[in-house]
Write a protein that holds these residues in place. Structure first.
Motif, PDB file in Angstrom:
ATOM      1  N   UNK A 125       0.837  -1.191   0.000  1.00  0.00           N
ATOM      2  CA  UNK A 125       0.000   0.000   0.000  1.00  0.00           C
ATOM      3  C   UNK A 125       0.876   1.247   0.000  1.00  0.00           C
ATOM      4  N   UNK A 126       0.271   2.389  -0.255  1.00  0.00           N
ATOM      5  CA  UNK A 126       0.979   3.654  -0.137  1.00  0.00           C
ATOM      6  C   UNK A 126       1.227   3.947   1.340  1.00  0.00           C
ATOM      7  N   UNK A 127       2.313   4.626   1.619  1.00  0.00           N
ATOM      8  CA  UNK A 127       2.619   5.046   2.977  1.00  0.00           C
ATOM      9  C   UNK A 127       1.533   6.012   3.443  1.00  0.00           C
ATOM     10  N   UNK A 128       0.973   5.752   4.612  1.00  0.00           N
ATOM     11  CA  UNK A 128      -0.074   6.614   5.164  1.00  0.00           C
ATOM     12  C   UNK A 128       0.281   6.939   6.607  1.00  0.00           C
ATOM     13  N   UNK A 129      -0.341   8.002   7.134  1.00  0.00           N
ATOM     14  CA  UNK A 129      -0.047   8.394   8.510  1.00  0.00           C
ATOM     15  C   UNK A 129      -1.301   8.913   9.186  1.00  0.00           C
ATOM     16  N   UNK A 130      -1.232   8.924  10.510  1.00  0.00           N
ATOM     17  CA  UNK A 130      -2.327   9.446  11.320  1.00  0.00           C
ATOM     18  C   UNK A 130      -1.929  10.834  11.834  1.00  0.00           C
ATOM     19  N   UNK A 131      -2.830  11.479  12.551  1.00  0.00           N
ATOM     20  CA  UNK A 131      -2.586  12.841  13.028  1.00  0.00           C
ATOM     21  C   UNK A 131      -1.352  12.959  13.915  1.00  0.00           C
ATOM     22  N   UNK A 132      -0.984  11.887  14.594  1.00  0.00           N
ATOM     23  CA  UNK A 132       0.182  11.946  15.482  1.00  0.00           C
ATOM     24  C   UNK A 132       1.498  11.642  14.753  1.00  0.00           C
ATOM     25  N   UNK A 133       1.466  11.636  13.434  1.00  0.00           N
ATOM     26  CA  UNK A 133       2.624  11.384  12.578  1.00  0.00           C
ATOM     27  C   UNK A 133       3.173   9.975  12.717  1.00  0.00           C
ATOM     28  N   UNK A 134       2.351   9.034  13.129  1.00  0.00           N
ATOM     29  CA  UNK A 134       2.725   7.631  13.134  1.00  0.00           C
ATOM     30  C   UNK A 134       2.260   7.042  11.806  1.00  0.00           C
ATOM     31  N   UNK A 135       3.116   6.262  11.180  1.00  0.00           N
ATOM     32  CA  UNK A 135       2.858   5.756   9.836  1.00  0.00           C
ATOM     33  C   UNK A 135       2.358   4.319   9.851  1.00  0.00           C
ATOM     34  N   UNK A 136       1.776   3.885   8.710  1.00  0.00           N
ATOM     35  CA  UNK A 136       1.380   2.493   8.554  1.00  0.00           C
ATOM     36  C   UNK A 136       1.441   2.076   7.093  1.00  0.00           C
ATOM     37  N   UNK A 137       1.733   0.788   6.895  1.00  0.00           N
ATOM     38  CA  UNK A 137       1.853   0.172   5.571  1.00  0.00           C
ATOM     39  C   UNK A 137       1.371  -1.269   5.664  1.00  0.00           C
ATOM     40  N   UNK A 138       0.905  -1.796   4.550  1.00  0.00           N
ATOM     41  CA  UNK A 138       0.550  -3.206   4.464  1.00  0.00           C
ATOM     42  C   UNK A 138       1.158  -3.766   3.190  1.00  0.00           C
ATOM     43  N   UNK A 139       1.732  -4.955   3.298  1.00  0.00           N
ATOM     44  CA  UNK A 139       2.284  -5.638   2.132  1.00  0.00           C
ATOM     45  C   UNK A 139       1.681  -7.033   2.087  1.00  0.00           C
ATOM     46  N   UNK A 140       1.340  -7.513   0.877  1.00  0.00           N
ATOM     47  CA  UNK A 140       0.753  -8.841   0.777  1.00  0.00           C
ATOM     48  C   UNK A 140       1.206  -9.528  -0.506  1.00  0.00           C
ATOM     49  N   UNK A 141       1.084 -10.855  -0.498  1.00  0.00           N
ATOM     50  CA  UNK A 141       1.481 -11.651  -1.655  1.00  0.00           C
ATOM     51  C   UNK A 141       0.669 -12.950  -1.655  1.00  0.00           C
ATOM     52  N   UNK A 142       0.334 -13.425  -2.841  1.00  0.00           N
ATOM     53  CA  UNK A 142      -0.323 -14.725  -2.967  1.00  0.00           C
ATOM     54  C   UNK A 142       0.689 -15.814  -2.619  1.00  0.00           C
ATOM     55  N   UNK A 143       0.221 -16.847  -1.920  1.00  0.00           N
ATOM     56  CA  UNK A 143       1.120 -17.958  -1.588  1.00  0.00           C
ATOM     57  C   UNK A 143       0.305 -19.214  -1.327  1.00  0.00           C
ATOM     58  N   UNK A 144       0.974 -20.354  -1.427  1.00  0.00           N
ATOM     59  CA  UNK A 144       0.359 -21.641  -1.129  1.00  0.00           C
ATOM     60  C   UNK A 144       1.272 -22.326  -0.123  1.00  0.00           C
ATOM     61  N   UNK A 145       0.863 -22.362   1.144  1.00  0.00           N
ATOM     62  CA  UNK A 145       1.736 -22.961   2.161  1.00  0.00           C
ATOM     63  C   UNK A 145       1.857 -24.481   2.004  1.00  0.00           C
ATOM     64  N   UNK A 146       3.060 -24.973   2.243  1.00  0.00           N
ATOM     65  CA  UNK A 146       3.350 -26.404   2.230  1.00  0.00           C
ATOM     66  C   UNK A 146       4.004 -26.727   3.572  1.00  0.00           C
ATOM     67  N   UNK A 147       3.655 -27.867   4.144  1.00  0.00           N
ATOM     68  CA  UNK A 147       4.211 -28.266   5.432  1.00  0.00           C
ATOM     69  C   UNK A 147       5.738 -28.212   5.382  1.00  0.00           C
ATOM     70  N   UNK A 148       6.340 -27.506   6.318  1.00  0.00           N
ATOM     71  CA  UNK A 148       7.792 -27.371   6.398  1.00  0.00           C
ATOM     72  C   UNK A 148       8.311 -26.037   5.890  1.00  0.00           C
ATOM     73  N   UNK A 149       7.505 -25.327   5.093  1.00  0.00           N
ATOM     74  CA  UNK A 149       7.905 -23.996   4.627  1.00  0.00           C
ATOM     75  C   UNK A 149       7.818 -23.007   5.781  1.00  0.00           C
ATOM     76  N   UNK A 150       8.728 -22.024   5.788  1.00  0.00           N
ATOM     77  CA  UNK A 150       8.707 -20.976   6.808  1.00  0.00           C
ATOM     78  C   UNK A 150       8.483 -19.641   6.112  1.00  0.00           C
ATOM     79  N   UNK A 151       7.391 -18.968   6.459  1.00  0.00           N
ATOM     80  CA  UNK A 151       7.054 -17.672   5.881  1.00  0.00           C
ATOM     81  C   UNK A 151       7.290 -16.585   6.922  1.00  0.00           C
TER      82      UNK A 151
END
Length: 116
Positions: free
Chosen positions: A71-97
């Motif tokens: 997502x685009x960088x966003x902030x609240x009135x107190x100048x604290x920021x937030x972001x979200x990042x995501x990706x498609x994935x298919x978990x398999x037993x033993x994989x570490x995400x």
């Protein structure tokens, strides 16, 4: 216009005398309940941080997953920021995400728990 507002906000933050370093709060989860062999979306939400110098990486067994969206960088009135990042994935037993977050000179790994 949106870019100008963002640049103005970032400039104000950089020169604010009362600005202080606040580490991020990180949540790693999937859109749907984790199930091996089923397509899903890995999400890393990073919030409450300052200053805005941050890097988010989504990794599978230490290798960055291709095709991640942020997502685009966003902030609240107190100048604290937030972001979200995501990706498609298919978990398999033993994989570490992992969501790897670098803020300033600190790097932390946050592991996805599939709750299976």
């Amino acid at each position: 216009m949106r870019i100008l507002l963002c640049l103005a906000a970032l400039t104000a933050v950089c020169f604010a005398q009362d600005a202080k370093h606040t580490p991020p709060k990180v949540q790693v989860y999937s859109r749907n309940p984790g199930e091996y062999g089923k397509e899903n979306v890995l999400i890393c939400h990073v919030s409450g941080f300052h200053p805005p110098d941050i890097t988010i990486q989504l990794l599978k067994d230490g290798v960055e997953l291709p095709g991640a969206r942020q997502t685009d960088l966003a902030f609240k009135q107190d100048w604290r920021f937030h972001l979200t990042k995501n990706v498609d994935f298919t978990p398999v037993n033993g994989d570490k995400f992992v969501c790897k977050v670098t803020h300033g000179d600190k790097t932390n790994d946050y592991v996805w728990e599939p709750n299976m």
